[in-house]
Design an enzyme around this catalytic site. Structure first.
Site, PDB file in Angstrom:
ATOM      1  CB  SER A  12      28.876  40.998  49.166  1.00 22.43           C
ATOM      2  OG  SER A  12      29.564  41.444  48.021  1.00 22.43           O
ATOM      3  NE  ARG A  90      46.442  50.823  52.909  1.00 21.86           N
ATOM      4  CZ  ARG A  90      46.834  52.088  52.889  1.00 21.86           C
ATOM      5  NH1 ARG A  90      45.969  53.046  52.646  1.00 21.86           N
ATOM      6  NH2 ARG A  90      48.102  52.406  53.106  1.00 21.86           N
ATOM      7  CG  ASN A 106      42.405  41.634  43.592  1.00 28.84           C
ATOM      8  OD1 ASN A 106      41.630  41.800  44.545  1.00 28.84           O
ATOM      9  ND2 ASN A 106      42.598  42.564  42.678  1.00 28.84           N
ATOM     10  CG  HIS A 108      40.054  44.697  38.857  1.00 31.84           C
ATOM     11  ND1 HIS A 108      40.335  45.718  39.746  1.00 31.84           N
ATOM     12  CD2 HIS A 108      39.859  45.290  37.651  1.00 31.84           C
ATOM     13  CE1 HIS A 108      40.327  46.871  39.087  1.00 31.84           C
ATOM     14  NE2 HIS A 108      40.047  46.645  37.826  1.00 31.84           N
ATOM     15  CB  SER A 135      39.586  39.771  35.846  1.00 35.57           C
ATOM     16  OG  SER A 135      39.177  40.374  34.637  1.00 35.57           O
ATOM     17  CG  ASP A 144      43.855  46.053  39.790  1.00 35.53           C
ATOM     18  OD1 ASP A 144      43.683  45.280  40.743  1.00 35.53           O
ATOM     19  OD2 ASP A 144      43.465  47.234  39.786  1.00 35.53           O
TER      20      ASP A 144
HETATM   21  C1  GRF Z   1      34.106  43.932  44.446  1.00 26.63           C
HETATM   22  O1  GRF Z   1      33.396  44.555  43.436  1.00 26.63           O
HETATM   23  C2  GRF Z   1      35.458  43.515  43.945  1.00 26.63           C
HETATM   24  O2  GRF Z   1      35.496  43.267  42.584  1.00 26.63           O
HETATM   25  C3  GRF Z   1      36.316  44.709  44.261  1.00 26.63           C
HETATM   26  O3  GRF Z   1      35.781  45.235  45.455  1.00 26.63           O
HETATM   27  C4  GRF Z   1      34.417  44.880  45.591  1.00 26.63           C
HETATM   28  C5  GRF Z   1      34.251  44.253  46.933  1.00 26.63           C
HETATM   29  O4  GRF Z   1      32.921  44.047  47.283  1.00 26.63           O
HETATM   30  N1  GRF Z   1      37.701  44.318  44.333  1.00 26.63           N
HETATM   31  P1  GRF Z   1      32.559  43.248  48.624  1.00 26.63           P
HETATM   32  O5  GRF Z   1      33.241  43.991  49.778  1.00 26.63           O
HETATM   33  O6  GRF Z   1      33.043  41.858  48.486  1.00 26.63           O
HETATM   34  O7  GRF Z   1      31.067  43.336  48.736  1.00 26.63           O
END
Ligand code: GRF
Length: 216
Positions: A12, A90, A106, A108, A135, A144
């Site tokens: 998403s 990963r 990234n 998080h 974040s 992270d």
């Molecule tokens: C998100 O909540 C992101 O913060 C985390 O993984 C999730 C990914 O969701 N790292 P999507 O696949 O983008 O819907």
């Protein structure tokens, strides 16, 4: 700017970055989406948008380094200038993260440095936190642990569950991530010698993009 998005699942956030591309007047172009899982729904999203996809299935590799090396080759071949991790599940080798240092982001789902790793929503609830959030950070070898660029926050309500928090934070993510990608493509963001610069000024604390205190 040529960017690549790495996913493992729903994608998403990838969708939000795809949708934002036009709004940003094509400041960036997603030239490649890589998934380590063949069944990731995000691959369908990319294909629908006409973006090249590649599956590099980690289960076909004996070691982390060999898997990362395949990704590195694919990303370098596509001349990618920014790597965007969007739900990529990963852990990356130090060599890979160093190769893309300063050009890999990234997202998080916690207010880092709180709750690195998994189950962030439940951990925030269990700790009795009043607020929670997300974040966006530059990726360094520490999981992270790279410098945070942006955070969005939401207040935790009495009736919140891990699911309701996850939903709310996902919505905030879909604004935050494209915004940071756009800033990077505009050259407003820079990571140099372990420091982050925004509009040429050193960033000493994260930019708070959204702070939802409507129910405070
Ligand atoms: C998100 O909540 C992101 O913060 C985390 O993984 C999730 C990914 O969701 N790292 P999507 O696949 O983008 O819907």
């Amino acid at each position: 700017m040529k960017i690549a998005v790495l996913i493992s699942g729903n994608g998403s956030n990838l969708q939000a970055i795809i949708d934002h591309q036009q709004q940003s007047k094509n400041l960036y172009e997603i030239v490649l989406v890589i998934s380590n899982r063949p069944e990731a729904f995000g691959l369908k999203r990319a294909q629908k948008a006409g973006i090249a996809t590649k599956v590099i299935d980690h289960t076909n590799f004996t070691g982390r380094e060999a898997f990362d090396e395949q990704m590195k080759i694919a990303l370098d071949k596509a001349e990618v200038e920014l790597v965007v991790l969007a739900g990529f599940m990963r852990i990356l080798s130090a060599e890979f993260t160093e190769h893309f240092l300063g050009r890999m982001l990234n997202i998080h789902p916690s207010l880092l440095p709180k709750y690195q790793g998994l189950n962030t929503h439940q951990r925030a609830l269990d700790s009795g936190d009043k607020e929670h959030g997300l974040s966006v950070h530059f990726v360094t070898p520490e999981l992270d642990g790279g410098p945070v660029i942006v955070q969005s926050k939401t207040n935790i309500q009495n009736d919140d569950t891990a699911e309701s928090l996850q939903q709310r934070i996902h919505t905030l993510e879909h604004t935050a991530y494209p915004t940071v990608v756009e800033w990077f493509a505009q050259g407003r963001l820079l990571f140099k010698q372990s420091k982050v610069y925004f509009d040429a000024k050193e960033l000493n604390s994260p930019i708070i993009l959204t702070s939802d205190n409507s129910n405070a």
